[in-house]
Design a protein around this motif. Structure first.
Motif, PDB file in Angstrom:
ATOM      1  N   ILE A  41       0.852  -1.178   0.000  1.00 44.16           N
ATOM      2  CA  ILE A  41       0.000   0.000   0.000  1.00 44.16           C
ATOM      3  C   ILE A  41       0.893   1.236   0.000  1.00 44.16           C
ATOM      4  N   TYR A  42       0.466   2.258  -0.701  1.00 45.85           N
ATOM      5  CA  TYR A  42       1.159   3.538  -0.728  1.00 45.85           C
ATOM      6  C   TYR A  42       0.314   4.551   0.034  1.00 45.85           C
ATOM      7  N   TRP A  43       0.945   5.390   0.840  1.00 43.02           N
ATOM      8  CA  TRP A  43       0.240   6.482   1.484  1.00 43.02           C
ATOM      9  C   TRP A  43       1.109   7.732   1.411  1.00 43.02           C
ATOM     10  N   ALA A  44       0.469   8.902   1.464  1.00 42.90           N
ATOM     11  CA  ALA A  44       1.231  10.117   1.182  1.00 42.90           C
ATOM     12  C   ALA A  44       0.558  11.337   1.779  1.00 42.90           C
ATOM     13  N   ILE A  45       1.343  12.399   1.900  1.00 39.37           N
ATOM     14  CA  ILE A  45       0.813  13.748   2.108  1.00 39.37           C
ATOM     15  C   ILE A  45       1.376  14.625   1.006  1.00 39.37           C
ATOM     16  N   TYR A  46       0.632  15.646   0.680  1.00 35.84           N
ATOM     17  CA  TYR A  46       1.004  16.558  -0.404  1.00 35.84           C
ATOM     18  C   TYR A  46       1.066  17.977   0.134  1.00 35.84           C
ATOM     19  N   ILE A  47       2.173  18.685  -0.159  1.00 32.26           N
ATOM     20  CA  ILE A  47       2.334  20.076   0.226  1.00 32.26           C
ATOM     21  C   ILE A  47       2.262  20.936  -1.037  1.00 32.26           C
ATOM     22  N   PRO A 106      15.698   9.398   8.814  1.00 24.96           N
ATOM     23  CA  PRO A 106      16.624  10.377   8.228  1.00 24.96           C
ATOM     24  C   PRO A 106      17.049   9.941   6.829  1.00 24.96           C
ATOM     25  N   PHE A 107      17.209  10.916   5.949  1.00 25.99           N
ATOM     26  CA  PHE A 107      17.644  10.617   4.595  1.00 25.99           C
ATOM     27  C   PHE A 107      19.162  10.612   4.510  1.00 25.99           C
ATOM     28  N   GLU A 108      19.692   9.674   3.754  1.00 22.83           N
ATOM     29  CA  GLU A 108      21.130   9.600   3.545  1.00 22.83           C
ATOM     30  C   GLU A 108      21.615  10.725   2.636  1.00 22.83           C
ATOM     31  N   GLU A 109      20.742  11.197   1.762  1.00 21.03           N
ATOM     32  CA  GLU A 109      21.032  12.346   0.911  1.00 21.03           C
ATOM     33  C   GLU A 109      19.886  13.343   1.075  1.00 21.03           C
ATOM     34  N   TYR A 110      20.217  14.615   1.156  1.00 21.47           N
ATOM     35  CA  TYR A 110      19.201  15.636   1.323  1.00 21.47           C
ATOM     36  C   TYR A 110      18.630  16.045  -0.035  1.00 21.47           C
ATOM     37  N   VAL A 111      17.363  16.464  -0.027  1.00 24.84           N
ATOM     38  CA  VAL A 111      16.630  16.735  -1.262  1.00 24.84           C
ATOM     39  C   VAL A 111      16.315  18.223  -1.344  1.00 24.84           C
ATOM     40  N   ALA A 112      16.876  18.897  -2.341  1.00 25.45           N
ATOM     41  CA  ALA A 112      16.620  20.325  -2.514  1.00 25.45           C
ATOM     42  C   ALA A 112      15.168  20.557  -2.904  1.00 25.45           C
ATOM     43  N   ILE A 113      14.575  21.604  -2.334  1.00 27.30           N
ATOM     44  CA  ILE A 113      13.187  21.955  -2.629  1.00 27.30           C
ATOM     45  C   ILE A 113      13.143  22.949  -3.794  1.00 27.30           C
ATOM     46  N   HIS A 114      12.355  22.610  -4.801  1.00 23.99           N
ATOM     47  CA  HIS A 114      12.078  23.540  -5.896  1.00 23.99           C
ATOM     48  C   HIS A 114      10.641  24.005  -5.687  1.00 23.99           C
ATOM     49  N   ASN A 115      10.494  25.205  -5.158  1.00 26.63           N
ATOM     50  CA  ASN A 115       9.187  25.594  -4.623  1.00 26.63           C
ATOM     51  C   ASN A 115       8.220  26.131  -5.670  1.00 26.63           C
ATOM     52  N   THR A 116       8.477  25.841  -6.929  1.00 24.38           N
ATOM     53  CA  THR A 116       7.515  26.206  -7.968  1.00 24.38           C
ATOM     54  C   THR A 116       6.501  25.093  -8.208  1.00 24.38           C
ATOM     55  N   ARG A 117       6.744  23.926  -7.605  1.00 25.35           N
ATOM     56  CA  ARG A 117       5.820  22.803  -7.739  1.00 25.35           C
ATOM     57  C   ARG A 117       5.555  22.198  -6.373  1.00 25.35           C
ATOM     58  N   GLY A 118       4.444  21.477  -6.262  1.00 27.27           N
ATOM     59  CA  GLY A 118       4.104  20.833  -5.007  1.00 27.27           C
ATOM     60  C   GLY A 118       5.032  19.679  -4.691  1.00 27.27           C
ATOM     61  N   LEU A 119       5.021  19.265  -3.430  1.00 29.02           N
ATOM     62  CA  LEU A 119       5.917  18.219  -2.948  1.00 29.02           C
ATOM     63  C   LEU A 119       5.098  17.082  -2.348  1.00 29.02           C
ATOM     64  N   TRP A 120       5.388  15.852  -2.782  1.00 22.45           N
ATOM     65  CA  TRP A 120       4.747  14.655  -2.258  1.00 22.45           C
ATOM     66  C   TRP A 120       5.715  13.894  -1.367  1.00 22.45           C
ATOM     67  N   PHE A 121       5.270  13.545  -0.167  1.00 23.74           N
ATOM     68  CA  PHE A 121       5.985  12.627   0.714  1.00 23.74           C
ATOM     69  C   PHE A 121       5.247  11.289   0.640  1.00 23.74           C
ATOM     70  N   VAL A 122       5.877  10.303   0.018  1.00 30.92           N
ATOM     71  CA  VAL A 122       5.205   9.034  -0.296  1.00 30.92           C
ATOM     72  C   VAL A 122       5.891   7.879   0.423  1.00 30.92           C
ATOM     73  N   MET A 123       5.091   7.012   1.029  1.00 32.71           N
ATOM     74  CA  MET A 123       5.588   5.802   1.674  1.00 32.71           C
ATOM     75  C   MET A 123       4.992   4.593   0.959  1.00 32.71           C
ATOM     76  N   GLU A 124       5.814   3.560   0.775  1.00 30.58           N
ATOM     77  CA  GLU A 124       5.351   2.298   0.188  1.00 30.58           C
ATOM     78  C   GLU A 124       5.741   1.154   1.107  1.00 30.58           C
TER      79      GLU A 124
END
Length: 217
Positions: A41-47, A106-124
């Motif tokens: 199952i996948y679950w997510a929040i969207y910003i 914690p992420f092993e690599e950090y993810v730069a935010i490009h704030n012109t588009r929405g961001l999904w945090f997805v778990m599988e």
């Protein structure tokens, strides 16, 4: 989205870190959600992009969720619109123990935010029967997103469920230490900056000269 803001001053590195959690849940967990036994199952929040507008110098450093059931899975960060996660920015495996409280991944690599588009945090989920943690419905559709294939997404409320997912995204201002590089006899042992307070050289068999270098954004 709700926002919790943290400010930390690290005297050793002389760095001020500004961090924020983005989330929709109220901190209460009721149960875990699954599709069928053994089915991912996948679950997510969207910003939305408008909520990310102040964060053009920020990056995603981890996610947090309520650990309802022991399972293995993948945490993913996407760009996209309110209906679909489209551009995969990062993915990382994780394992939980079912400890019954919120945990950080914690992420092993950090993810730069490009704030012109929405961001999904997805778990599988890759294992487990009811791994997706849910609490009371807090009223925002962006905190109630789930999928059975990672492509087509649905709102829990449209399927008769009065719940939100207990999942949170953690973003940090991009003016702090990215990590540490470790050198042995002037040879770099870490191709990418590492995080944490320890490093083990599994090939150490003699006396060597080690040094470390901080990497800043």
């Amino acid at each position: 989205a709700k926002v919790v803001r943290e400010i930390e001053y690290n005297d050793r590195d002389k760095v001020i870190r500004i961090r924020k959690f983005e989330y929709y849940d109220d901190g209460t967990n009721e149960e875990g959600l699954g599709l069928m036994a053994g089915t991912p199952i996948y679950w997510a929040i969207y910003i939305p992009a408008e909520d990310l507008a102040p964060y053009d110098t920020y990056r995603v450093t981890k996610v947090a969720m309520f650990d309802y059931e022991a399972h293995r899975g993948k945490a993913m960060i996407y760009q996209g619109d309110e209906t679909t996660p489209e551009n995969l920015l990062y993915t990382q495996d994780y394992t939980t123990t079912g400890c019954g409280q919120y945990i950080d991944i914690p992420f092993e690599e950090y993810v730069a935010i490009h704030n012109t588009r929405g961001l999904w945090f997805v778990m599988e989920s890759l294992t487990g029967n009811y791994p997706a943690p849910i609490g009371p419905n807090t009223g925002n559709q962006y905190g109630r997103l789930y999928s059975d294939d990672g492509t087509s997404w649905y709102d829990l409320a449209n399927n008769g469920m009065d719940n939100s997912f207990n999942l949170r995204g953690y973003i940090e201002e991009n003016n702090s230490v990215l990590g540490t590089m470790v050198f042995k006899n002037e040879v770099c042992l870490t191709p990418k900056p590492i995080h944490g307070n320890a490093f083990i050289d599994s090939n150490a068999k003699d006396l060597y000269n080690y040094c470390i270098r901080k990497v800043y954004a």
